[in-house]
Design a protein around this motif. Structure first.
Motif, short mmCIF file in Angstrom:
data_model
loop_
_atom_site.label_atom_id
_atom_site.label_comp_id
_atom_site.label_asym_id
_atom_site.label_seq_id
_atom_site.Cartn_x
_atom_site.Cartn_y
_atom_site.Cartn_z
N ASN A 1 0.86 -1.19 0.00
CA ASN A 1 0.00 0.00 0.00
C ASN A 1 0.89 1.23 0.00
O ASN A 1 1.77 1.36 0.85
CB ASN A 1 -0.92 0.03 1.23
N ASN A 2 0.66 2.12 -0.94
CA ASN A 2 1.44 3.35 -1.06
C ASN A 2 0.52 4.54 -0.82
O ASN A 2 -0.53 4.66 -1.43
CB ASN A 2 2.07 3.43 -2.45
N ILE A 3 0.94 5.43 0.08
CA ILE A 3 0.19 6.64 0.38
C ILE A 3 1.11 7.83 0.13
O ILE A 3 2.21 7.89 0.66
CB ILE A 3 -0.29 6.66 1.84
N SER A 4 0.66 8.76 -0.68
CA SER A 4 1.42 10.00 -0.91
C SER A 4 0.65 11.14 -0.27
O SER A 4 -0.58 11.22 -0.38
CB SER A 4 1.59 10.28 -2.39
N ASP A 5 1.39 12.02 0.39
CA ASP A 5 0.74 13.11 1.12
C ASP A 5 1.63 14.34 1.09
O ASP A 5 2.84 14.25 0.86
CB ASP A 5 0.49 12.66 2.56
N ASN B 1 6.05 10.06 0.98
CA ASN B 1 5.60 8.74 0.55
C ASN B 1 5.62 7.82 1.75
O ASN B 1 6.59 7.79 2.51
CB ASN B 1 6.53 8.14 -0.51
N THR C 1 8.94 5.31 5.32
CA THR C 1 8.52 6.64 4.88
C THR C 1 9.71 7.36 4.28
O THR C 1 10.85 7.14 4.68
CB THR C 1 7.95 7.48 6.04
#
Length: 158
Positions: free
Chosen positions: A74-78, A93, A117
């Motif tokens: 699972n990749n979350i970009s913020d 990331n 991260t």
């Protein structure tokens, strides 16, 4: 004169002590401790391809420890930082990887989660920002692969 003799004695003593301490690198002899029979990876196709190839590099055909891996990426970009004009200057990331390792010989399933991260800078050109994001993602996937391989090798060394 006395200080030189003391230094010389100290260096000789430390070299003899450290060379005979029995230290053994965990990763050096454990490359051939497991064989990946099957690997299933869910997530981004490019990240899955890199992760699969890195893990298979450490797999060996001449071992009795057969494993199957089920991995979910699972990749979350913020946004990480904004400046005074409310423009994003840094992105973050976050990779969450959950792994289920089935040891075929023992009918045992082990679950483990990994998280990394990384942040990357926004550039003046959008293409440079995308390149920074790509490099960050690739580095994080390689780091994640190292963590997974280290976990597996340590598991079979114990």
């Amino acid at each position: 004169m006395i200080k030189k003799k003391i230094k010389l004695i100290f260096i000789i003593f430390m070299s003899l002590t450290l060379t005979n301490c029995g230290y053994k690198n965990v990763g050096s002899s454990s490359k051939n401790k497991f064989q990946v029979e099957k690997i299933n990876i869910k997530g981004n196709a490019k990240d899955a391809y890199i992760l699969k190839n890195e893990i298979l590099l450490y797999s060996s055909k001449n071992t009795v420890n057969l494993i199957e891996l089920d991995i979910t990426i699972n990749n979350i970009s913020d946004n990480k930082e904004k400046n005074i004009k409310n423009l994003v200057t840094k992105y973050q990331n976050i990779y969450n990887v959950s792994m289920k390792m089935k040891i075929i010989n023992e009918d045992k399933i082990i679950s483990k989660s990994f998280r990394t991260t990384d942040s990357y800078l926004r550039s003046t050109n959008h293409s440079d920002t995308l390149m920074n994001r790509k490099k960050s993602a690739e580095n994080m996937v390689l780091k994640m692969a190292d963590e997974i391989v280290n976990y597996i090798t340590i598991y079979f060394n114990i």
